[in-house]
Motif scaffolding. Sequence first.
Motif, PDB file in Angstrom:
ATOM      1  N   ASN A   1       0.704  -1.200  -0.171  1.00  0.00           N
ATOM      2  CA  ASN A   1      -0.052   0.016  -0.067  1.00  0.00           C
ATOM      3  C   ASN A   1       0.786   1.165   0.037  1.00  0.00           C
ATOM      4  N   ASN A   2       1.803   1.298  -0.829  1.00  0.00           N
ATOM      5  CA  ASN A   2       2.678   2.630  -0.931  1.00  0.00           C
ATOM      6  C   ASN A   2       2.670   3.172  -2.154  1.00  0.00           C
ATOM      7  N   ASP A   3       1.806   2.703  -3.106  1.00  0.00           N
ATOM      8  CA  ASP A   3       1.553   3.449  -4.275  1.00  0.00           C
ATOM      9  C   ASP A   3       2.916   3.180  -5.224  1.00  0.00           C
ATOM     10  N   LEU A   4       3.625   2.246  -5.130  1.00  0.00           N
ATOM     11  CA  LEU A   4       4.631   2.163  -6.050  1.00  0.00           C
ATOM     12  C   LEU A   4       4.327   1.764  -7.324  1.00  0.00           C
ATOM     13  N   LYS A   5       5.078   2.094  -8.223  1.00  0.00           N
ATOM     14  CA  LYS A   5       4.895   1.755  -9.723  1.00  0.00           C
ATOM     15  C   LYS A   5       5.652   1.040 -10.632  1.00  0.00           C
ATOM     16  N   ASP A   6       5.612   0.583 -11.860  1.00  0.00           N
ATOM     17  CA  ASP A   6       6.372   0.193 -12.667  1.00  0.00           C
ATOM     18  C   ASP A   6       7.996   0.318 -12.620  1.00  0.00           C
ATOM     19  N   ASN A   7       8.097   1.857 -12.670  1.00  0.00           N
ATOM     20  CA  ASN A   7       9.439   2.448 -12.766  1.00  0.00           C
ATOM     21  C   ASN A   7      10.134   2.029 -11.438  1.00  0.00           C
ATOM     22  N   ASP A   8       9.463   1.752 -10.356  1.00  0.00           N
ATOM     23  CA  ASP A   8      10.271   1.458  -8.988  1.00  0.00           C
ATOM     24  C   ASP A   8      10.629   0.039  -8.907  1.00  0.00           C
ATOM     25  N   MET A   9      10.506  -0.900  -9.894  1.00  0.00           N
ATOM     26  CA  MET A   9      10.796  -2.130 -10.124  1.00  0.00           C
ATOM     27  C   MET A   9      12.432  -2.301 -10.283  1.00  0.00           C
ATOM     28  N   LEU A  10      12.970  -1.112 -10.662  1.00  0.00           N
ATOM     29  CA  LEU A  10      14.387  -0.756 -11.133  1.00  0.00           C
ATOM     30  C   LEU A  10      15.084  -0.768  -9.489  1.00  0.00           C
ATOM     31  N   SER A  11      14.313  -0.188  -8.642  1.00  0.00           N
ATOM     32  CA  SER A  11      15.073  -0.067  -7.458  1.00  0.00           C
ATOM     33  C   SER A  11      15.046  -1.088  -6.702  1.00  0.00           C
ATOM     34  N   PHE A  12      14.009  -2.195  -6.884  1.00  0.00           N
ATOM     35  CA  PHE A  12      14.097  -3.442  -6.357  1.00  0.00           C
ATOM     36  C   PHE A  12      15.017  -4.127  -7.116  1.00  0.00           C
ATOM     37  N   HIS A  13      15.449  -4.121  -8.292  1.00  0.00           N
ATOM     38  CA  HIS A  13      16.546  -4.811  -8.922  1.00  0.00           C
ATOM     39  C   HIS A  13      17.899  -4.573  -8.191  1.00  0.00           C
ATOM     40  N   LYS A  14      17.986  -3.218  -7.820  1.00  0.00           N
ATOM     41  CA  LYS A  14      19.245  -2.786  -6.945  1.00  0.00           C
ATOM     42  C   LYS A  14      19.270  -3.515  -5.775  1.00  0.00           C
ATOM     43  N   ILE A  15      18.116  -3.612  -5.082  1.00  0.00           N
ATOM     44  CA  ILE A  15      18.078  -4.206  -3.664  1.00  0.00           C
ATOM     45  C   ILE A  15      18.365  -5.686  -3.708  1.00  0.00           C
ATOM     46  N   LEU A  16      17.294  -6.231  -4.459  1.00  0.00           N
ATOM     47  CA  LEU A  16      17.314  -7.917  -4.594  1.00  0.00           C
ATOM     48  C   LEU A  16      18.697  -8.616  -5.539  1.00  0.00           C
ATOM     49  N   ALA A  17      19.190  -7.877  -6.300  1.00  0.00           N
ATOM     50  CA  ALA A  17      20.476  -8.490  -7.026  1.00  0.00           C
ATOM     51  C   ALA A  17      21.887  -8.460  -6.478  1.00  0.00           C
ATOM     52  N   ARG A  18      21.637  -7.720  -5.359  1.00  0.00           N
ATOM     53  CA  ARG A  18      22.969  -7.733  -4.599  1.00  0.00           C
ATOM     54  C   ARG A  18      23.422  -9.235  -3.967  1.00  0.00           C
ATOM     55  N   ASP A  19      24.709  -9.536  -4.104  1.00  0.00           N
ATOM     56  CA  ASP A  19      25.108 -10.776  -3.554  1.00  0.00           C
ATOM     57  C   ASP A  19      24.944 -10.902  -1.868  1.00  0.00           C
ATOM     58  N   ASP A  20      24.865  -9.753  -1.208  1.00  0.00           N
ATOM     59  CA  ASP A  20      24.746  -9.756   0.151  1.00  0.00           C
ATOM     60  C   ASP A  20      23.310  -9.525   0.484  1.00  0.00           C
ATOM     61  N   CYS A  21      22.587  -9.677  -0.413  1.00  0.00           N
ATOM     62  CA  CYS A  21      20.825  -9.478   0.060  1.00  0.00           C
ATOM     63  C   CYS A  21      20.333 -10.389   0.715  1.00  0.00           C
ATOM     64  N   ARG A  22      19.779  -9.970   1.993  1.00  0.00           N
ATOM     65  CA  ARG A  22      19.285 -10.924   3.179  1.00  0.00           C
ATOM     66  C   ARG A  22      17.903 -11.100   3.177  1.00  0.00           C
ATOM     67  N   VAL A  23      17.156 -10.544   2.161  1.00  0.00           N
ATOM     68  CA  VAL A  23      15.685 -10.265   2.079  1.00  0.00           C
ATOM     69  C   VAL A  23      15.054 -11.611   1.949  1.00  0.00           C
ATOM     70  N   GLN A  24      14.180 -12.211   2.933  1.00  0.00           N
ATOM     71  CA  GLN A  24      13.722 -13.508   2.765  1.00  0.00           C
ATOM     72  C   GLN A  24      12.335 -13.423   2.413  1.00  0.00           C
ATOM     73  N   LYS A  25      11.534 -12.630   3.113  1.00  0.00           N
ATOM     74  CA  LYS A  25      10.250 -12.254   2.973  1.00  0.00           C
ATOM     75  C   LYS A  25       9.886 -10.956   2.395  1.00  0.00           C
ATOM     76  N   LEU A  26       9.305 -10.803   1.291  1.00  0.00           N
ATOM     77  CA  LEU A  26       8.994  -9.773   0.582  1.00  0.00           C
ATOM     78  C   LEU A  26       7.455  -9.234   0.412  1.00  0.00           C
ATOM     79  N   SER A  27       6.848  -8.345   0.839  1.00  0.00           N
ATOM     80  CA  SER A  27       5.508  -7.860   0.622  1.00  0.00           C
ATOM     81  C   SER A  27       5.331  -6.701  -0.188  1.00  0.00           C
ATOM     82  N   LEU A  28       4.880  -7.098  -1.433  1.00  0.00           N
ATOM     83  CA  LEU A  28       4.466  -5.814  -2.331  1.00  0.00           C
ATOM     84  C   LEU A  28       3.192  -5.669  -2.659  1.00  0.00           C
TER      85      LEU A  28
END
Length: 664
Positions: A581-608
Amino acid sequence: MTDAAVGSAGVMEWQLDGIHKTHKKHLLESTKNLEEHSAPGLVEQKQSGSISTCYLDLIVVSTQQFRNRTQHEIIETGGKHEHYLRKAQSTLERISPNRLFRWCHRSGCTPHAVMVSGVPGVGKTTLMQKFVYDWVTKKHYQRFNFIFFFKFRELNRYDRISLEDMILDQYPHLQSQCQNILQDPEKLLFIFDGLDESVHNIDFPSQHLCSNSKIEESLGVIVVSLVRQSLLRGSSILLTSRPTKLASVDIGVFQRVSEIMGFFPKERQAYFEQFFKDKELSSRVLQHVRQNDTLYTFCYIPSYCWIICTVLSMSFTTQMKDGQENAPKTVTQLFVCYVANILANHSPDTEHPVELMISIGKMAQHGVMNHVLSFDARDFETFQVDITSKLLSSFIIESHTNTYSFLHLTIQEFFSALLHFLSFSEKDMELTLSRMKSFEDGRCEMFIRFLCGLSDGTTRSFLRSYLGSTTSSSEHVIRWIKKEIETKWKPETDPSEKMNLLTYLFESRNKHLVCSTIGSHGQLDFSEFHLTPVDCTVLAFILESCKETELFNIDRCFIQSEGLERLREILHKVQKLRLSNNDLKDNDMLSFHKILARDDCRVQKLSLRNNSFTSESCSLLASILLENKSVTDLDLSRNNLAGPDFSNLMTTISNKECVISHLS
């Protein structure tokens, strides 16, 4: 009518016409130039110029939101301002100065009494100056024959006075025709600037009114009588005030109430270009400010723009010479640099800057605690401020009525905090903190933030050669922050109070303190609390300082793209990340690429859940999930995902290389 009467009327009209021209000429001289204070060594020369070319539009909007303020007005308006930036500007009821006395839909009438509010330094006085200048130069409101412009801080010297005497004291050139001028009140406009600075009791619902312009009354009675129309019925009245004053005043008698929101991005850029003259340098400085979100947010205030440009003009010049990065990044660092640069450029031969700053600090603190913005010679004597010091003019300005005020309220708040590092007393600091936290209107939030910011050794290093050792003060402030968090950081604590605590930590730059206090909880939950972009900057610092965060819940926080951008560099450290519920849009998916593509990413549960993603996001999300090896639980429900691209996403998630085990 007899020939003699006609002749007499003609003579009077001719005399009024002459005095009208004299009055306009007088007002033109006092309003045609915009001048900015200059501090020694910070700028080469005083910044001034024609108001017709230097004035930048200030955004004025219709509002009634003055009550129940729990935050410092500058902080609260800054957050509100960024919220407005995300709205289509056409949805705001914007009011240009030439429409202040036009038909008002809210009150259903053409107003005769208008209130314009605005935080300190946002441009209330400048707007009034431009209003008068535009009248003089025939750009608007020619239905007024005479405008009388008063400043409350200059009216404080009166005890009892008549309206006529008050006018003639300010405008002696009207002596011969004042009575005749007041005979036609519908052609008169009275402007009173700075209600919050008045020492008089101004009670708008009061029944004690006057109707005679010759009778002496208290100033409050005269102002209220003009607003209530018992005095000079038909005249128009325009007042300005800080929002905090209006929170305790009944303003129902005003037919229009507006608030100055200051500069939007276009005006900020124009201000920087106007200040630096060099387009390349202004662009570099503005880029630095944009990268330091807290500084950029405060740029909605013209006075802050001036302070920021003044400090950065010195910082960038020094940086170009020695190649060192020394530009401020926090609000505390900004004001530390401001004071340090002034001290570095004043003549030390005959002055004792520390003694002067201690005395200024005592007077500043008295003002902050007692809502005093204007000081006189007695205050200087009480607090032993050397009124002859040349250094004083770098922080304090004098009006022509021999009253004094700090260049900006925030400079006053900074000096009140600096006092405790210049002259440390554990007892005094405890007493001050205890008193300041008892104020429910948030008036001391900036003081406390400065106190926390000054606890940082790196921030204080700019002033080290002037302050000497200040370790005891720092240790005490750090203990106080720790105690505040231990006492108040509970699940039931109001999110705004929690954000204040985090902002103290942000200004302190103390990552070890963050880790030992907030980090020990392992969870940050701000769900359903409206987070401004600056709040997101603070949260990014907190997350970066914590070794690991089990849960970061910002469901329904309305962060949108700007907030996500400020957080994205650090969200990979969170195990459970909730962004529903944050009104995130398609162009914000690029930010998630930067977050989740990192080798040291620890995110296990993600709610969008329940954002505004469409099928356009599916391809990028599919490639992200193939790269990511940590997310096992993903909630994409209540987004507009459909079509072939969505089918391809489902195929990717079914791929044995994808580690998703639970999908909503």
